[in-house]
Design a protein around this motif. Structure first.
Motif, PDB file in Angstrom:
ATOM      1  N   VAL A 127      -7.030  -1.503  -4.743  1.00 16.17           N
ATOM      2  CA  VAL A 127      -7.626  -2.852  -4.714  1.00 16.17           C
ATOM      3  C   VAL A 127      -6.738  -3.842  -5.460  1.00 16.17           C
ATOM      4  O   VAL A 127      -6.481  -4.958  -4.973  1.00 16.17           O
ATOM      5  CB  VAL A 127      -9.038  -2.814  -5.339  1.00 16.17           C
ATOM      6  N   VAL A 128      -6.263  -3.436  -6.642  1.00 19.37           N
ATOM      7  CA  VAL A 128      -5.407  -4.309  -7.446  1.00 19.37           C
ATOM      8  C   VAL A 128      -4.109  -4.623  -6.718  1.00 19.37           C
ATOM      9  O   VAL A 128      -3.606  -5.753  -6.765  1.00 19.37           O
ATOM     10  CB  VAL A 128      -5.122  -3.641  -8.809  1.00 19.37           C
ATOM     11  N   SER A 129      -3.551  -3.645  -6.007  1.00 19.61           N
ATOM     12  CA  SER A 129      -2.294  -3.876  -5.282  1.00 19.61           C
ATOM     13  C   SER A 129      -2.475  -4.894  -4.156  1.00 19.61           C
ATOM     14  O   SER A 129      -1.606  -5.744  -3.944  1.00 19.61           O
ATOM     15  CB  SER A 129      -1.761  -2.554  -4.726  1.00 19.61           C
ATOM     16  N   VAL A 130      -3.608  -4.815  -3.463  1.00 22.07           N
ATOM     17  CA  VAL A 130      -3.875  -5.792  -2.395  1.00 22.07           C
ATOM     18  C   VAL A 130      -4.072  -7.182  -2.994  1.00 22.07           C
ATOM     19  O   VAL A 130      -3.566  -8.180  -2.462  1.00 22.07           O
ATOM     20  CB  VAL A 130      -5.106  -5.368  -1.574  1.00 22.07           C
ATOM     21  N   ILE A 131      -4.794  -7.248  -4.118  1.00 24.94           N
ATOM     22  CA  ILE A 131      -4.988  -8.539  -4.787  1.00 24.94           C
ATOM     23  C   ILE A 131      -3.641  -9.122  -5.214  1.00 24.94           C
ATOM     24  O   ILE A 131      -3.391 -10.326  -5.084  1.00 24.94           O
ATOM     25  CB  ILE A 131      -5.921  -8.375  -6.008  1.00 24.94           C
ATOM     26  N   GLY A 132      -2.761  -8.251  -5.719  1.00 28.97           N
ATOM     27  CA  GLY A 132      -1.439  -8.723  -6.141  1.00 28.97           C
ATOM     28  C   GLY A 132      -0.581  -9.253  -5.013  1.00 28.97           C
ATOM     29  O   GLY A 132       0.351 -10.033  -5.243  1.00 28.97           O
ATOM     30  N   LEU A 185       0.817  -1.208   0.000  1.00 25.14           N
ATOM     31  CA  LEU A 185       0.000   0.000   0.000  1.00 25.14           C
ATOM     32  C   LEU A 185       0.855   1.266   0.000  1.00 25.14           C
ATOM     33  O   LEU A 185       0.518   2.261  -0.662  1.00 25.14           O
ATOM     34  CB  LEU A 185      -0.944   0.006   1.198  1.00 25.14           C
ATOM     35  N   LEU A 186       1.976   1.223   0.731  1.00 22.55           N
ATOM     36  CA  LEU A 186       2.841   2.400   0.780  1.00 22.55           C
ATOM     37  C   LEU A 186       3.454   2.690  -0.588  1.00 22.55           C
ATOM     38  O   LEU A 186       3.476   3.844  -1.042  1.00 22.55           O
ATOM     39  CB  LEU A 186       3.939   2.190   1.826  1.00 22.55           C
ATOM     40  N   ILE A 199       2.446   6.124  -2.785  1.00 30.83           N
ATOM     41  CA  ILE A 199       3.500   7.040  -3.240  1.00 30.83           C
ATOM     42  C   ILE A 199       3.531   7.106  -4.765  1.00 30.83           C
ATOM     43  O   ILE A 199       3.642   8.193  -5.358  1.00 30.83           O
ATOM     44  CB  ILE A 199       4.869   6.590  -2.690  1.00 30.83           C
ATOM     45  N   SER A 200       3.385   5.944  -5.425  1.00 21.04           N
ATOM     46  CA  SER A 200       3.379   5.909  -6.894  1.00 21.04           C
ATOM     47  C   SER A 200       2.193   6.671  -7.454  1.00 21.04           C
ATOM     48  O   SER A 200       2.314   7.395  -8.457  1.00 21.04           O
ATOM     49  CB  SER A 200       3.342   4.453  -7.382  1.00 21.04           C
TER      50      SER A 200
END
Length: 366
Positions: free
Chosen positions: A340-345, A297-298, A302-303
């Motif tokens: 959401v996509v980052s958590v799924i990844g 998430l961090l 930032i991105s």
């Protein structure tokens, strides 16, 4: 978060590279999303902004407004089932005109409507025409880029009529052409209709309930009643254009998920021994999972901040003719999807951490 920050500090280059990839992907998603919304508005903003729920068109028109033809008799049949004040006829014609004193041809779309009714546009500069004015029109402000101004004159290439621009609207376009609004008096003149001949319209816009719309389609022969979304799909190229851009955006989200999944899974495999030691000294799986999620998430947040600033910076230098519209709701929607996509990844890494056996991992380390 403590472990996440310590690890960022320890492996700066590694996390910088994955962050850079995320910035580029997020920038592409935001830019293409702004382009898709801008093209959508440029193609159909005049329809999107209309104060109408449904459109009555000719049955054989295949949802294409400019292919439809409705007579005054047909309009009266429609008004038997919908109040006249909630029924607004609309004439649509693609045209080409020239500016007075110039031979340059400019494409536009004529919209003819009751200028006191629900389809009357909002004038942002100058004044509105009325139903009795002659040789006067209201044009979209994008035509200013072609040198038109208040009080300027344009000549329609098909009818040969000359019109004076007395007002400007904003964000009124149809099929990638600026819209020029006129009254029905001028509409009849453009089509050289004699006084004893019925006027023809392209569509009747309805501000009514779904039940009444269905009743009109059932009771009035030869017509179809469509909603605004069906109407937009009938605009030439609209569905294909938006479908292609949405597919690109979807693939970019999938790519982002794979990038994060692969990166953090490889990192997790490399740190199995450390995770095993942490589990052996009492660290819970939930604590380690929060560590991975906080890292993901961090990096994502930032991105996103960098990519949003970059996208708005690029949008600032784009020419006004570029159909680009990146609104705050669109930015928030894309950002939420990225989170959401980052958590799924990260789920693959979380699963691997949950399966780590402390004794086996310590033994492997020894």
């Amino acid at each position: 978060m403590f472990l996440a920050l310590r690890e960022f500090k320890h492996a700066k280059l590694r996390y910088f590279l994955v962050g850079l990839i995320m910035v580029l992907i997020a920038f592409l998603v935001l830019f293409v999303s702004g382009l898709a919304k801008g093209l959508s508005s440029d193609n159909a903003s005049a329809i999107q902004k209309m104060n109408a729920d449904y459109f009555v068109i000719q049955k054989e028109a295949d949802n294409r407004l400019n292919r439809s033809l409705l007579s005054e008799d047909k309009l009266r049949d429609i008004e038997k089932f919908a109040a006249s004040q909630s029924t607004a006829p609309l004439g649509i014609q693609m045209t080409t005109f020239t500016k007075k004193g110039s031979s340059k041809q400019i494409d536009a779309t004529f919209f003819a409507a009751n200028v006191n009714g629900v389809l009357a546009p909002d004038v942002v500069e100058g004044r509105m025409i009325n139903n009795h004015t002659t040789n006067e029109v209201v044009a979209d402000h994008s035509l200013k880029e072609d040198g038109l101004k208040l009080g300027g004159h344009i000549k329609d290439q098909f009818s040969g009529k000359t019109f004076k621009i007395v007002g400007f609207t904003k964000g009124e376009s149809f099929s990638h052409a600026p819209v020029i609004h006129m009254n029905f008096k001028e509409w009849a003149a453009v089509h050289n209709l004699p006084a004893d001949k019925q006027m023809l319209f392209n569509v009747a816009a309805l501000k009514t309930s779904k039940d009444k719309a269905q009743l009109i389609e059932k009771k009035v022969p030869g017509v179809a009643v469509i909603d605004k979304s069906q109407d937009l799909k009938g605009i030439p190229g609209y569905q294909e254009e938006q479908g292609s851009l949405m597919m690109m955006i979807a693939f970019l989200f999938v790519i982002a998920a794979f990038v994060l999944a692969v990166f953090f899974y490889v990192m997790t495999i490399q740190k199995i021994n450390q995770f095993g030691v942490l589990k052996a000294i009492g660290a819970k799986t939930g604590y380690l999972a929060r560590h991975i999620i906080s890292q993901v998430l961090l990096i994502t947040v930032i991105s996103l901040v960098i990519s949003i600033a970059l996208t708005y910076g690029v949008a600032f230098v784009l020419p006004n003719s570029m159909p680009f519209d990146l609104t705050p709701p669109l930015v928030l929607g894309c950002s939420g999807m990225f989170l959401v996509v980052s958590v799924i990844g990260s789920l693959l890494s979380l699963y691997r951490v949950a399966k780590i056996d402390a004794i086996e991992a310590i033994g492997r380390a020894a």
